[in-house]
Design a protein around this motif. Sequence first.
Motif, PDB file in Angstrom:
ATOM      1  N   GLY A 209      85.361 116.028 -11.560  1.00  0.00           N
ATOM      2  CA  GLY A 209      85.664 117.117 -10.640  1.00  0.00           C
ATOM      3  C   GLY A 209      85.595 116.669  -9.194  1.00  0.00           C
ATOM      4  N   GLN A 210      84.595 115.846  -8.881  1.00  0.00           N
ATOM      5  CA  GLN A 210      84.447 115.351  -7.515  1.00  0.00           C
ATOM      6  C   GLN A 210      85.603 114.434  -7.129  1.00  0.00           C
ATOM      7  N   LEU A 211      86.027 113.580  -8.062  1.00  0.00           N
ATOM      8  CA  LEU A 211      87.143 112.679  -7.784  1.00  0.00           C
ATOM      9  C   LEU A 211      88.447 113.454  -7.600  1.00  0.00           C
ATOM     10  N   ALA A 228      86.157 109.793  -2.142  1.00  0.00           N
ATOM     11  CA  ALA A 228      86.066 109.504  -3.576  1.00  0.00           C
ATOM     12  C   ALA A 228      84.845 108.647  -3.885  1.00  0.00           C
ATOM     13  N   LEU A 229      84.613 107.625  -3.070  1.00  0.00           N
ATOM     14  CA  LEU A 229      83.464 106.750  -3.292  1.00  0.00           C
ATOM     15  C   LEU A 229      82.156 107.513  -3.129  1.00  0.00           C
ATOM     16  N   LEU A 230      82.069 108.295  -2.063  1.00  0.00           N
ATOM     17  CA  LEU A 230      80.840 109.049  -1.815  1.00  0.00           C
ATOM     18  C   LEU A 230      80.592 110.088  -2.907  1.00  0.00           C
ATOM     19  N   ALA A 231      81.682 110.648  -3.454  1.00  0.00           N
ATOM     20  CA  ALA A 231      81.537 111.650  -4.513  1.00  0.00           C
ATOM     21  C   ALA A 231      80.870 111.049  -5.739  1.00  0.00           C
ATOM     22  N   LEU A 233      78.750 108.803  -5.779  1.00  0.00           N
ATOM     23  CA  LEU A 233      77.348 108.525  -5.452  1.00  0.00           C
ATOM     24  C   LEU A 233      76.558 109.801  -5.178  1.00  0.00           C
ATOM     25  N   GLY A 234      77.249 110.950  -5.257  1.00  0.00           N
ATOM     26  CA  GLY A 234      76.570 112.218  -5.021  1.00  0.00           C
ATOM     27  C   GLY A 234      76.276 112.480  -3.558  1.00  0.00           C
TER      28      GLY A 234
END
Length: 280
Positions: A209-211, A228-231, A233-234
């Motif tokens: 979902g985050q991506l 996308a990268l930060l997603a 990693l939360g």
Amino acid sequence: MQPKLTIQERLKDLRVERGLTLEQLSAETGISKSALGKYEADDFKDISPFSMVELAKFYGVTTDYLLGLTEQKNHPNTELDALHLGDDAIEVLRTGKFNHRLLSELICHKDFQRFMLDTEIYVDRIADMRVNDMNAVLEAVRQMTLMKNGGEENDLHLRTLEVAQIREDEYFGSLIAGDLKDILRDIRSEHRPDTMTADETSLVATVQGQLQDAMNFEGSVEEKKAKALLATLGIDYDAITMEQFVNLIEVLKLSKHLKTPISQRGKTTMTHGKGKRKRK
């Protein structure tokens, strides 16, 4: 197996079961609210003997239960004979590698006795005679009707007399399964807030979902990749500063897998949504 509850967890569970606040418990026991709060804190390591005894008396449990030395709140010295269990059952309970807490919850459920009654009726064939008598009457009526109409079985009345006959295995199997399913559903619901219970939303679904949110983000290529990268990693993309964003892009440039303008040093104009906001 279910891990044993800590002293803190036992104290909190007992208080919550009785619907008491720390203030109310303090008024009932004479122990300060701050001390009671510390006793329930995860990182608390000590509790005074006086408080232990007072809380055990108030809750009507043994100090051994509060200390985690036994799982029996009120019957620490119950004789095995009083449990009416055979040797094999005792051996299974003593050495069995299963969730003992879950077994206790199953037995203590309000509908467990009904489940056992239905099981006993089926296993000991208590209802067999009545079921067989009823089926025999229905079948006799069906046969008489069949002879009267010349053997024509495709008749609503005849079919009704046939399907009304009870098939014991199917009927009691469904009945007992329904009893057990209702009990387990209640226990499952009560376990939802437990730390040992799996999250309802899987990590994979959350990351997906985050991506997807990152791909739908209206921004530059750099911003999408960073989001996308930060997603994964939360990390909330909107919470990072412009400086952190620039540093992140510099790190991403080192990747051999990002074959886009972002990997070409000095050829990309980097933007960051937060950098465009007016200062308050």
